[in-house]
Scaffold this motif. Structure first.
Motif, short mmCIF file in Angstrom:
data_model
loop_
_atom_site.label_atom_id
_atom_site.label_comp_id
_atom_site.label_asym_id
_atom_site.label_seq_id
_atom_site.Cartn_x
_atom_site.Cartn_y
_atom_site.Cartn_z
N ALA B 339 0.70 -1.20 -0.07
CA ALA B 339 0.03 0.02 0.17
C ALA B 339 0.76 1.26 0.00
N GLN B 340 2.18 1.15 0.25
CA GLN B 340 3.08 2.20 0.29
C GLN B 340 3.88 2.41 -0.94
N ALA B 372 -3.29 -3.14 -3.38
CA ALA B 372 -3.43 -3.10 -2.00
C ALA B 372 -4.14 -2.05 -1.25
N VAL B 468 8.36 -0.29 2.56
CA VAL B 468 7.62 -0.53 3.77
C VAL B 468 8.55 -0.60 4.88
N ILE C 96 -8.12 -3.80 3.86
CA ILE C 96 -8.01 -2.89 2.82
C ILE C 96 -9.30 -1.95 2.85
N GLY C 115 -3.38 -0.19 7.68
CA GLY C 115 -3.57 -0.64 6.51
C GLY C 115 -2.44 -1.86 6.12
N PRO C 116 -2.11 -2.37 5.03
CA PRO C 116 -1.37 -3.24 4.62
C PRO C 116 0.05 -2.83 4.99
N GLY C 117 0.78 -3.84 5.34
CA GLY C 117 2.10 -3.44 5.73
C GLY C 117 2.42 -2.98 7.16
#
Lengths: 316, 560, 135
Positions: B339-340, B372, B468, C96, C115-117
């Motif tokens: 997502a980053q 993502a 990330v 998500i 969020g993801p990560g």
């Protein structure tokens, strides 16, 4: 009304939030817990308490879920206490039994609570007993206690029950051996779950062979039942057997069992109180830390240290 | 493959190099890590030489493209002849919206359709079921009855496209609808071309969208395999899927092993129907992920082909060469997308697709860089498709067959993948096969452990994830507007469903459902009955309900 | 008497999506950080989640969803929690979830959206730092 009185009122009326809060107080060993239990105690003794234990993978939770379903069909309300081990390293725990009973999670006639052992072996039996008191006082007709059967602590936990059901599954042969040691003696009913598996009959004859070597004392001969929890097969028969055992207890054994349990409870309450008060005194006097250091340095051992401390505290 | 004398020489020279050349260099330039390893934990040496593949027998282990054991490719000319099918999985909102997206993709040069269904459809609920609230059209297209499917394929002739449907529990129902539309369009059934995922086994430990318990689930999968073998010769009845196993957290070896173990289970189950292996095996297809470790992924695809060919030949004594084919679809790995700094995902997708192509895939889906964050928007989908086209037309990697064949490292890894996967398969056999391994929670535990390990390595920075845990920025830049599924979609779909329920012939519906109940009770192949039912506009929810009442409902075995 | 408090956490997956990799990793990480964790399994209704939160009297509720149904389902869950008097439970969400939806989710009482990560260490710190002394 104070907070304690409110909680007690709530529990007695079957209020689920009050039940949940009260159980938390017990679990956390908060000072209020004892007071609440003493207030609830007169209202206890009505529920039939069933202990369910057996090795991991035997399908206990799924079978309990089916038992709940069957009890609900008969109009009985049910409380469940599911105990899982805490990690000795991190103190954390997965409380994974509830997941298999989620079907009943929104039924107001069912209250399910997960508990971790919190590495308090002796204290756990007490906490479980108190949680049962709460569910009992809240008006549940049946309270089921579930633990993973392995060692002494589980034996202690299920011993608080009036009817003890030990669940095994075929293919977990080694576990049957392991279980022989402790739980064999306390089981009132044996269940071989996952009976659709091929070696189910062997598991049954193994248990029967073991049972024959035991001489029973109470006039109740444990029987071995077959279930398939996934499909619900054998669950009505299991419940019938539990009922039968309950009737048997009423014939007189129940009184004896109750008396025995109350005596254990009393003895343990005394043990805990005495031990705690002595330990607290010692801590206050600062002796505790000093001695711990000495033990660490191998200058003395825990037993001699305990003797010494006790002598000292008697003098005071 | 090498003569003994030359190998000895190489070995001696390597020793020399290692003791004289390397140490002084390392002193000045230390290596970045003490240990290098692939994502599956295969340790990676500084250098590979013929010594590492000295047991490799060219004819036995590699052979020629289009010939056993297919290590170098399924077809004699591979991409010099026909490129892989560029197949972008898509679907969202209502059937009309997805229909438009399909037409857009076909216009942009896509060669196969791939339908994503929404969660209610996948789990066997109609859009108006209480479990469906908030989910209708969110993660795919909502299909409750043949009516929706008709809209979905409006203006798309079924003899001109091949259609892949990502559907498992209700696969029989969606395939039945496809057949019904083909019938209406007048397309002969033998011309229907496409794939139903229909891999119910992996649902129990990877994708986890199970409806029925394992036994009836396997029965339904087998029903489709059997029905297609007898009536839909161009349809791929099943896509035995490692993708979800990988996305759930397994490593490459586990993905390979568990997928092939599932494959073995399907073959065994279909043989029990009295079909001969060569009557259905040629139509079995596979689906893998392409993850980050470039060479390991390539080795995985090559090993998969070789291992499957060997299993089919040795274990199931298949005679038809096509029974030995592992035809595969590959999708780049969704869980590697970040997502980053989402634009970086384009690069990830690029080399993951390149691995799939160098591994010899038959069909490829490239993920969109915004996945993502949300469902992919049209612009991002185009970039993903263009990535495939650039590899196909600009990079030159498609001009020769299996260009990495013979690489010491890749051949070594290919051997390792095969051996390690085979060890798992033996273990699963010893457990009594896939079904009992599922019951014991074996796969679930293996996958959960790998997933946790992967996460921990990232957090400890043993693995670098660009954007990330390293090279992070304060503010992220997303060059596209994210796709939002309008909440109105649910309302519209419910309206259509209500209308359909009112208009259909209620008597026919009841008749169809009664018949389905009786047939399910008798353990017959349910495909013909389900085709009749969907033609009477019986909904997926209604069919599932009847089957649930006969088969029971699966309860998840949770292994954390 | 010595009190032995532990942070109790419920990790729940509302809706139909089956992506449980993240939820399970979070559950495991919180357990390894010494918390007591209950995981509901997939496909939980808002009613089931709210009632489980109540019966288990958890301090923290973590919601995981990747299907896009978050707004609808979270609203329901938060409403039920309010009705049951469980406003003091620390609620966080993951999956998500588009950034633009976050302010609205915070408004209905979700303390944070991950969020993801997101490293699990961030989550652990968040839980430890925000869990209220509830009793």
């Amino acid at each position: 009304m104070g907070q304690i009185e409110q909680l007690v009122q709530g529990v007695l009326q079957g209020n689920r939030r009050s039940i949940a809060k009260t159980i938390t107080l017990i679990e956390n060993n908060e000072p209020e817990a004892q007071k609440i239990i003493s207030m609830l105690y007169p209202k206890t003794g009505r529920a039939h308490v069933i202990g369910v234990t057996g090795p991991t993978g035997s399908g206990k939770s799924t079978l309990i879920e089916k038992l709940i379903g069957e009890l609900r069909k008969r109009g009985k309300t049910v409380g469940v206490v599911a105990v899982d081990p805490s990690s000795p390293f991190t103190g954390g725990a997965f409380l994974g039994d509830r997941v298999r009973m989620q079907e009943h999670s929104t039924d107001v006639g069912v209250f399910i609570r997960s508990m971790a052992t919190r590495n308090a072996l002796g204290g756990l039996a007490k906490a479980t007993r108190d949680v049962i008191h709460v569910l009992d006082a809240s008006g549940k007709d049946v309270v089921i206690v579930e633990t993973v059967g392995a060692g002494q602590s589980e034996v202690e936990i299920v011993e608080v029950a009036q009817t003890v059901v030990v669940i095994l599954a075929p293919g977990l042969g080694d576990d049957i051996q392991a279980i022989k040691a402790g739980i064999m003696e306390i089981a009132d009913i044996f269940v071989v779950n996952k009976a659709d598996r091929e070696n189910a009959n062997k598991a049954i004859s193994d248990i029967q062979a073991m049972l024959e070597m035991n001489t029973e004392k109470t006039g109740w001969k444990p029987s071995v039942l077959k279930t398939t929890a996934l499909t619900g097969e054998g669950v009505t028969e299991l419940l019938a057997k539990i009922e039968e055992h309950k009737e048997h207890l009423k014939m007189g054994a129940l009184e004896a069992r109750r008396k025995e349990k109350v005596e254990t409870e009393l003895a343990e309450a005394i043990k805990q109180k005495v031990a705690e008060s002595i330990i607290e005194d010692l801590k206050r006097e600062g002796e505790w830390k000093k001695l711990a250091q000495k033990i660490l340095a191998r200058e003395t051992d825990p037993y001699s240290a305990a003797d010494m401390l006790l002598k000292k505290s008697k003098r005071n | 493959m090498f003569d003994e004398r030359k190998l000895q020489k190489i070995s001696k020279e390597r020793q020399r190099w290692k003791t004289t050349k390397v140490p002084s260099w390392i002193e000045r330039h230390p290596e970045r890590k003490n240990e290098f390893s692939t994502l599956s934990g295969i340790s990676v040496k500084r250098l590979y030489t013929p010594e590492d593949v000295k047991h490799l027998d060219y004819m036995k282990d590699l052979g020629f493209p289009g010939e056993y054991p297919f290590t170098r490719g399924l077809h004699a000319t591979m991409y010099r002849g026909r490129l892989w099918t560029m197949r972008q999985f898509s679907g969202f909102g209502t059937a009309e919206q997805t229909n438009q997206r399909f037409k857009y993709l076909l216009k942009e040069g896509e060669t196969g359709l791939s339908i994503a269904f929404d969660y209610p459809t996948i789990t066997g609920y109609d859009s108006d079921h209480s479990m469906a609230i908030g989910e209708v059209g969110q993660c795919g297209v909502a299909v409750s009855s043949l009516k929706d499917m008709e809209t979905l394929f409006d203006g798309i002739p079924l003899d001109k496209v091949s259609t892949s449907m990502t559907i498992n529990g209700p696969a029989a129902m969606l395939l039945a609808m496809y057949v019904a539309i083909g019938d209406k369009q007048g397309v002969p059934r033998e011309k229907l071309d496409g794939t139903t995922q229909n891999d119910n086994l992996k649902e129990f430990f990877a994708q986890k969208l199970c409806i029925f318990p394992p036994k009836p689930s396997l029965k339904l999968s087998t029903d489709i395999i059997e029905y297609c073998a007898r009536h839909l010769p161009s349809w791929n009845p099943i896509s035995i899927s490692g993708y979800h196993i990988r996305e759930a957290g397994s490593n490459a070896v586990q993905e390979l092993a568990f997928t092939l173990a599932d494959g073995i289970a399907y073959v065994e189950s279909t043989l029990e129907r009295g079909l001969k292996v060569d009557e259905f095996a040629p139509r079995l297809s596979f689906f893998f992920a392409s993850h980050n470790n470039f060479f390991e992924e390539i080795a995985k695809f090559r090993a998969a082909r070789r291992l499957w060919a060997r299993i089919m030949k040795e274990r199931f004594t298949a005679q038809n060469p096509r029974s030995l084919w592992m035809r595969m679809h590959v999708q780049t790995s969704g869980c590697t997308l970040t997502a980053q700094q989402p634009v970086n995902n384009i690069m990830r997708v690029t080399f993951q697709s390149l691995a799939a192509v160098l591994g010899g895939t038959q069909s490829l889906h490239t993920n969109s860089f915004d996945e993502a964050l949300a469902l992919p928007c049209e612009d991002a989908v185009r970039v993903a498709l263009r990535t495939q086209q650039i590899i196909a037309y600009e990079s030159g990697v498609t001009d020769t067959i299996d260009p990495l064949g013979g690489s010491y490292y890749v051949e070594y890894l290919t051997n390792e993948m095969e051996e390690r996967a085979m060890r798992y398969i033996d273990r699963i056999d010893a457990m009594g096969g896939v079904a009992s391994a599922i019951e014991k929670g074996f796969f679930q535990k293996e996958i959960a452990d790998s997933a946790y390990k992967y996460q921990k390595e990232i957090e400890r920075k043993q693995k670098t994830l660009v954007g990330v845990n390293e090279y992070t920025v304060e503010k992220d830049w997303v060059p596209v507007e994210l796709l939002r599924v309008h909440p109105k979609v649910e309302e519209e779909q419910l309206g259509r469903l209500r209308k359909m329920r009112k208009e259909r012939d209620k008597w026919k519906v009841k008749e169809a459902l009664d018949k389905l109940h009786a047939e399910a009770d008798k353990d017959r192949n349910l495909m013909p009955t389900i085709i009749e039912a969907v033609k009477a506009y019986v909904t997926i929810g209604e069919i599932t309900e009847v089957l649930r009442s006969v088969f029971g409902e699966y309860r998840e075995l949770i292994v954390v | 008497m010595t009190a032995t408090r532990k942070i109790r956490v419920l990790i729940a997956k509302p809706g139909l999506d089956s992506h449980d990799r993240g939820a399970k990793i979070v559950a495991r990480a919180l357990r390894d950080a010494g918390m007591e964790v209950i995981y509901t399994g997939l496909r939980q209704t808002p009613e089931q989640i709210a009632e489980t939160t109540l019966q288990e009297d958890v301090d923290v509720l973590g919601l995981s969803i990747l299907s896009g149904a978050h707004t609808t389902l979270f609203q329901k869950i938060m409403k039920l929690l309010r009705e049951k008097g469980m406003e003091d439970v620390l609620v966080f969400a993951g999956g998500i979830i588009p950034q633009e939806d976050v302010p609205a989710l915070k408004k209905i009482g979700i303390k944070e959206v991950f969020g993801p990560g997101t490293p699990t260490s961030v989550l652990i710190e968040f839980v430890q730092g925000n869990v209220k002394e509830r009793r």
